[in-house]
Design an enzyme around this catalytic site. Structure first.
Site, mmCIF file in Angstrom:
data_model
loop_
_atom_site.group_PDB
_atom_site.id
_atom_site.type_symbol
_atom_site.label_atom_id
_atom_site.label_comp_id
_atom_site.label_asym_id
_atom_site.label_seq_id
_atom_site.Cartn_x
_atom_site.Cartn_y
_atom_site.Cartn_z
ATOM 1 N N ASP A 192 0.861 -1.177 0.000
ATOM 2 C CA ASP A 192 0.000 0.000 0.000
ATOM 3 C C ASP A 192 0.896 1.225 0.000
ATOM 4 O OD1 ASP A 192 -2.306 1.483 -0.011
ATOM 5 O OD2 ASP A 192 -2.647 1.375 2.145
ATOM 6 N N GLY A 193 0.386 2.335 -0.492
ATOM 7 C CA GLY A 193 1.151 3.570 -0.510
ATOM 8 C C GLY A 193 0.221 4.766 -0.528
ATOM 9 N N ASP B 6 -1.504 -0.219 5.377
ATOM 10 C CA ASP B 6 -2.028 1.143 5.483
ATOM 11 C C ASP B 6 -1.508 1.834 6.740
ATOM 12 O OD1 ASP B 6 -4.079 3.242 4.607
ATOM 13 O OD2 ASP B 6 -4.723 2.817 6.664
ATOM 14 N N GLU C 217 2.079 3.986 -4.312
ATOM 15 C CA GLU C 217 1.475 2.686 -4.600
ATOM 16 C C GLU C 217 2.419 1.853 -5.463
ATOM 17 O OE1 GLU C 217 -1.114 1.521 -3.237
ATOM 18 O OE2 GLU C 217 -2.718 3.008 -3.012
ATOM 19 N N MET D 193 -3.915 -19.285 26.705
ATOM 20 C CA MET D 193 -5.231 -18.663 26.792
ATOM 21 C C MET D 193 -6.009 -19.169 28.007
ATOM 22 S SD MET D 193 -5.183 -16.465 24.523
ATOM 23 C CE MET D 193 -6.811 -15.904 24.976
ATOM 24 N N GLU D 194 -5.816 -20.420 28.360
ATOM 25 C CA GLU D 194 -6.484 -20.959 29.550
ATOM 26 C C GLU D 194 -5.989 -20.257 30.806
ATOM 27 O OE1 GLU D 194 -7.450 -23.524 26.338
ATOM 28 O OE2 GLU D 194 -5.528 -22.670 26.951
ATOM 29 N N HIS E 54 -9.519 -0.323 3.086
ATOM 30 C CA HIS E 54 -10.308 0.016 4.274
ATOM 31 C C HIS E 54 -11.570 -0.855 4.394
ATOM 32 C CE1 HIS E 54 -7.661 3.447 4.652
ATOM 33 N NE2 HIS E 54 -7.976 3.821 3.437
ATOM 34 N N CYS F 15 -9.907 -20.927 19.898
ATOM 35 C CA CYS F 15 -9.185 -21.801 20.830
ATOM 36 C C CYS F 15 -9.660 -23.246 20.687
ATOM 37 C CB CYS F 15 -9.408 -21.338 22.277
ATOM 38 S SG CYS F 15 -8.351 -19.971 22.752
ATOM 39 N N ASP G 115 -4.495 -2.348 -3.013
ATOM 40 C CA ASP G 115 -5.786 -1.695 -3.210
ATOM 41 C C ASP G 115 -5.712 -0.626 -4.303
ATOM 42 O OD1 ASP G 115 -4.438 0.394 -2.002
ATOM 43 O OD2 ASP G 115 -5.581 0.335 -0.146
#
Length: 352
Positions: free
Chosen positions: A14-15, A143, A52, A307-308, A133, A270, A77
């Protein structure tokens, strides 16, 4: 297209420029062989289309070595870039001396189109458009890098020679970009823009559940902590058993264990892990500002229990709040984090 599918390599770019023309930059994310590498540069004064183009150029030039003999997809994009390459416009312009039509109208940015055409020479490269976007994960990453690069101080930006100084497309010195990968999957510099691939996101930016069926079963342990900050009065009530709902510490510990066991029902991606043990310890902070909650989860399985552990700690903290909110609504839960883990391919981790 997924970089994990054999020989594929995906470049997201992207640019942009603030004000167009104005200060600008590009951002690139390269995904290959389960690795993700990032590259961005800022320019003092340039245009949207030039950045771009420069993003696509940087992505291709930085992967010139590993791009040989493998399919490369450039995802951007920018219709300007995609149409110029996919519809053959750039090749036709160059063949016509950078004239767009029979009337002799000049093609804009011939220096960068020429460089982009050179970058795809002898490579199997396709160009794919994605709506900007729209929540596409890698495009949003690019972006964000564009925004950061555009706002760098001028002393840290490059000069777009052709645009800013009106230099010749032939004579102007083009900025060189580092080779992001020396060999397949091996970064040139571990500390320069290299990060592991996000395994829960596929190449199209969609969330997915990781297949762990082929992973080795090992002992997994993870410990997480959080703090419940409160007034000295509330802490005194907890200590003395003066909270009307009952024993705060015992209830929070039990809730933490129960919450940790149900992590797979709460966190979408999970796995349902055969937990062997969850322990929750709650102690007063040394400065008397509240409680420190520590949760440790253990399992012998193909994926980790981070995570637990974090769910257990957070549920215990929420239970402290629920038990004590009648005494103090301003209790704050803070600093939830993983402090250590072991087991699995990634080995041991200890927080700083």
């Amino acid at each position: 297209m997924s970089p994990a599918a054999g020989k594929d390599l995906v470049i997201y770019s992207d640019g942009g420029a603030i004000g167009n023309p104005g200060p600008g930059g590009f951002g690139v994310v390269v995904e290959a062989d389960s690795r993700r590498l990032k590259l961005s540069r800022g320019y003092r004064r340039t245009t949207n289309n030039r950045m771009e183009l420069m993003g696509a150029i940087a992505g291709l030039e930085s992967t010139s070595e590993i791009g040989k003999g493998r399919r490369t997809e450039v995802v951007t994009d920018s219709r300007y870039v995609v149409d110029g390459m996919s519809k053959g416009w750039a090749k036709r312009w160059r063949a016509n001396g950078w004239r767009r039509n029979k009337q002799g109208d000049k093609a804009l940015n011939p220096d960068l189109w020429s460089r982009l055409l050179d970058a795809v020479e002898d490579r199997d490269v396709g160009f794919q458009w994605v709506r900007g976007h729209s929540g596409h994960h890698q495009n949003e990453m690019c972006d964000a890098m564009v925004g950061e690069a555009s706002k760098l101080p001028d002393s840290e930006k490059l000069i777009d020679e052709v645009y800013e100084r009106g230099g010749s497309a032939i004579k102007a010195q083009a900025a060189a970009f580092p080779t992001l990968v020396d060999e397949v999957g091996s970064p040139t510099n571990e500390g320069d823009g290299v990060e592991p691939n996000l395994t829960h996101i596929d190449s199209s930016g969609e969330a997915r559940m990781v297949d762990v069926g082929g992973k080795e079963i090992t002992d997994r342990v993870a410990t997480a902590v959080c703090e419940a900050l409160m007034s000295a009065r509330t802490l005194s009530l907890i200590r003395s058993g003066g909270i009307g709902k009952g024993d705060v510490i015992a209830t929070a510990k039990l809730a933490g264990v129960m919450g940790g066991k149900r992590t797979a029902e709460l966190i979408p991606m999970c796995h349902n892990i055969p937990i062997s043990q969850i322990e929750v310890d709650i102690e007063e902070l040394d400065d008397g500002s509240g409680l420190r909650i520590e949760a440790t989860a253990r399992a012998t399985w193909r994926t980790g229990v981070e995570m637990e552990a974090m769910t257990a700690a957070s549920i215990a903290g929420l239970t402290v709040y629920d038990m004590c909110k009648s005494a103090e609504r301003g209790i704050r839960l803070t600093d939830l984090k993983l402090v250590r883990k072991s087991g699995g391919k990634s080995g041991e981790y200890v927080a700083d």
